[in-house]
Design an enzyme around this catalytic site. Sequence first.
Site, PDB file in Angstrom:
ATOM      1  N   HIS A  36      -4.293  -6.238   1.821  1.00 18.03           N
ATOM      2  CA  HIS A  36      -4.493  -7.099   0.648  1.00 18.03           C
ATOM      3  C   HIS A  36      -3.704  -6.494  -0.508  1.00 18.03           C
ATOM      4  O   HIS A  36      -3.009  -5.475  -0.326  1.00 18.03           O
ATOM      5  CB  HIS A  36      -5.988  -7.226   0.344  1.00 18.03           C
ATOM      6  CG  HIS A  36      -6.709  -5.913   0.244  1.00 18.03           C
ATOM      7  ND1 HIS A  36      -6.482  -5.021  -0.784  1.00 18.03           N
ATOM      8  CD2 HIS A  36      -7.611  -5.318   1.061  1.00 18.03           C
ATOM      9  CE1 HIS A  36      -7.243  -3.952  -0.606  1.00 18.03           C
ATOM     10  NE2 HIS A  36      -7.928  -4.096   0.516  1.00 18.03           N
ATOM     11  N   HIS A  39      -3.723  -2.705  -1.149  1.00 15.08           N
ATOM     12  CA  HIS A  39      -2.816  -1.923  -0.299  1.00 15.08           C
ATOM     13  C   HIS A  39      -1.364  -2.084  -0.751  1.00 15.08           C
ATOM     14  O   HIS A  39      -0.613  -1.109  -0.798  1.00 15.08           O
ATOM     15  CB  HIS A  39      -2.910  -2.390   1.154  1.00 15.08           C
ATOM     16  CG  HIS A  39      -4.254  -2.217   1.795  1.00 15.08           C
ATOM     17  ND1 HIS A  39      -5.003  -3.269   2.233  1.00 15.08           N
ATOM     18  CD2 HIS A  39      -4.970  -1.102   2.093  1.00 15.08           C
ATOM     19  CE1 HIS A  39      -6.129  -2.825   2.788  1.00 15.08           C
ATOM     20  NE2 HIS A  39      -6.134  -1.509   2.701  1.00 15.08           N
ATOM     21  N   SER A 188     -10.778  -5.014   2.441  1.00 19.70           N
ATOM     22  CA  SER A 188     -10.715  -5.742   3.715  1.00 19.70           C
ATOM     23  C   SER A 188     -12.107  -6.246   4.082  1.00 19.70           C
ATOM     24  O   SER A 188     -12.259  -7.281   4.734  1.00 19.70           O
ATOM     25  CB  SER A 188     -10.189  -4.833   4.826  1.00 19.70           C
ATOM     26  OG  SER A 188      -9.005  -4.187   4.402  1.00 19.70           O
ATOM     27  N   ARG A 189     -13.140  -5.501   3.686  1.00 23.18           N
ATOM     28  CA  ARG A 189     -14.515  -5.883   4.038  1.00 23.18           C
ATOM     29  C   ARG A 189     -15.000  -7.094   3.242  1.00 23.18           C
ATOM     30  O   ARG A 189     -16.036  -7.670   3.596  1.00 23.18           O
ATOM     31  CB  ARG A 189     -15.467  -4.701   3.825  1.00 23.18           C
ATOM     32  CG  ARG A 189     -15.254  -3.578   4.827  1.00 23.18           C
ATOM     33  CD  ARG A 189     -16.342  -2.508   4.737  1.00 23.18           C
ATOM     34  NE  ARG A 189     -16.300  -1.594   5.858  1.00 23.18           N
ATOM     35  CZ  ARG A 189     -15.766  -0.369   5.823  1.00 23.18           C
ATOM     36  NH1 ARG A 189     -15.237   0.095   4.711  1.00 23.18           N
ATOM     37  NH2 ARG A 189     -15.781   0.401   6.894  1.00 23.18           N
TER      38      ARG A 189
HETATM   39  P1  AMP Z   1      -8.519   1.078   3.575  1.00 22.76           P
HETATM   40  O1  AMP Z   1      -7.577   0.256   4.383  1.00 22.76           O
HETATM   41  O2  AMP Z   1      -9.678   0.297   3.034  1.00 22.76           O
HETATM   42  O3  AMP Z   1      -8.915   2.365   4.247  1.00 22.76           O
HETATM   43  O4  AMP Z   1      -7.715   1.510   2.286  1.00 22.76           O
HETATM   44  C1  AMP Z   1      -6.466   2.146   2.388  1.00 22.76           C
HETATM   45  C2  AMP Z   1      -6.049   2.621   1.019  1.00 22.76           C
HETATM   46  O5  AMP Z   1      -5.977   1.512   0.139  1.00 22.76           O
HETATM   47  C3  AMP Z   1      -7.044   3.610   0.404  1.00 22.76           C
HETATM   48  O6  AMP Z   1      -6.328   4.624  -0.293  1.00 22.76           O
HETATM   49  C4  AMP Z   1      -7.830   2.734  -0.539  1.00 22.76           C
HETATM   50  O7  AMP Z   1      -8.392   3.434  -1.621  1.00 22.76           O
HETATM   51  C5  AMP Z   1      -6.758   1.787  -1.020  1.00 22.76           C
HETATM   52  N1  AMP Z   1      -7.364   0.562  -1.543  1.00 22.76           N
HETATM   53  C6  AMP Z   1      -8.264  -0.236  -0.916  1.00 22.76           C
HETATM   54  N2  AMP Z   1      -8.642  -1.235  -1.741  1.00 22.76           N
HETATM   55  C7  AMP Z   1      -7.987  -1.060  -2.909  1.00 22.76           C
HETATM   56  C8  AMP Z   1      -7.969  -1.755  -4.153  1.00 22.76           C
HETATM   57  N3  AMP Z   1      -8.716  -2.829  -4.371  1.00 22.76           N
HETATM   58  N4  AMP Z   1      -7.171  -1.276  -5.130  1.00 22.76           N
HETATM   59  C9  AMP Z   1      -6.411  -0.172  -4.932  1.00 22.76           C
HETATM   60  N5  AMP Z   1      -6.386   0.527  -3.778  1.00 22.76           N
HETATM   61  C10 AMP Z   1      -7.163   0.095  -2.777  1.00 22.76           C
END
Ligand code: AMP
Length: 300
Positions: A36, A39, A188-189
């Site tokens: 999203h 990322h 993503s959730r």
């Molecule tokens: P995830 O795929 O949820 O493990 O997240 C991967 C990376 O994206 C991690 O460093 C998260 O902190 C970052 N991330 C997830 N959501 C956001 C958001 N809304 N804003 C900024 N970074 C994000």
Amino acid sequence: MPIELIETVGRMQAIADELRADGKKIAVVPTMGFLHRGHTSLMQKGRELADAVVTTLFVNPTQFGPNEDFERYPRDLDRDLEMAEENGSDYLFHPGVTEMYQDNYSTFIMLKGITDKFEGRIRPKHFNGVATVCAKLFNITKPHYAIFGQKDYQQTLVVKKFVRELNFDLDIVVAPIVRESDGLAMSSRNTYLNDDDRRDAGILFAALEEARKEIVKGERRRTTINGIMHNVLRSVPSIKIDYASSADAENLGEPEVFLDGERIVLMIACYLGRTRLIDNSIITIPEDPSVRRYDFKEGL
Ligand code: AMP
């Protein structure tokens, strides 16, 4: 150049070696996919800093608890490849679970202290899994920069700490939280939320903002600040709060009263229906609350 999908550790390490031999700087963006705008903002940050951006996509089983959502975590490789390419990633490293964890895998990074509270208290082995997979991804992608989101604030502290203490030779960069128009932090959730829960989900940001407003007006008592967040969250009757807490932003210490000029973090984790959401906000305690209180009234 179109984005290259890489599925083996060996191939990824060979590419990283070539890039380094050519004097290129590498940025890595670790993700669990179902990408999203949160990322993609990290990929864009990587693009600013480095010559090559490697996005990693790995739903890491070792950071999920037994009753968590590893199996049902959303996955869509084709869409992720396209989004990663459109947002400046040169490579998507997407290994299978057995490529990362062979039979009898036994090596884990375990931090003390910082992993005992907040997320670590509720999800006991979570940060061991996060630190271990990040260390592996750093050894595989050989980055100069690793870009993380403030969205997972405690995770950024954990990663910075093990990188420093184990002498990993890279810079950790933390990028701001990207939000929907009602303030909901992208995740993503969020795709798990039904319509009612989605409508209520703006309450996390509302609670953080209400606490921020009171801090700007002069509130410095930790439990009072936490109480403000709880009160706002409870306006959604079905909510289940894991924690709504404030702490020193550097070490997650919890003094009775925060000090002038102290950087603090407000952190929330709660369930709406079956969906667990987290959010946070960083704020510096005003140097002189009485002056701020006066300024605030003047501004009205
Ligand atoms: P995830 O795929 O949820 O493990 O997240 C991967 C990376 O994206 C991690 O460093 C998260 O902190 C970052 N991330 C997830 N959501 C956001 C958001 N809304 N804003 C900024 N970074 C994000």
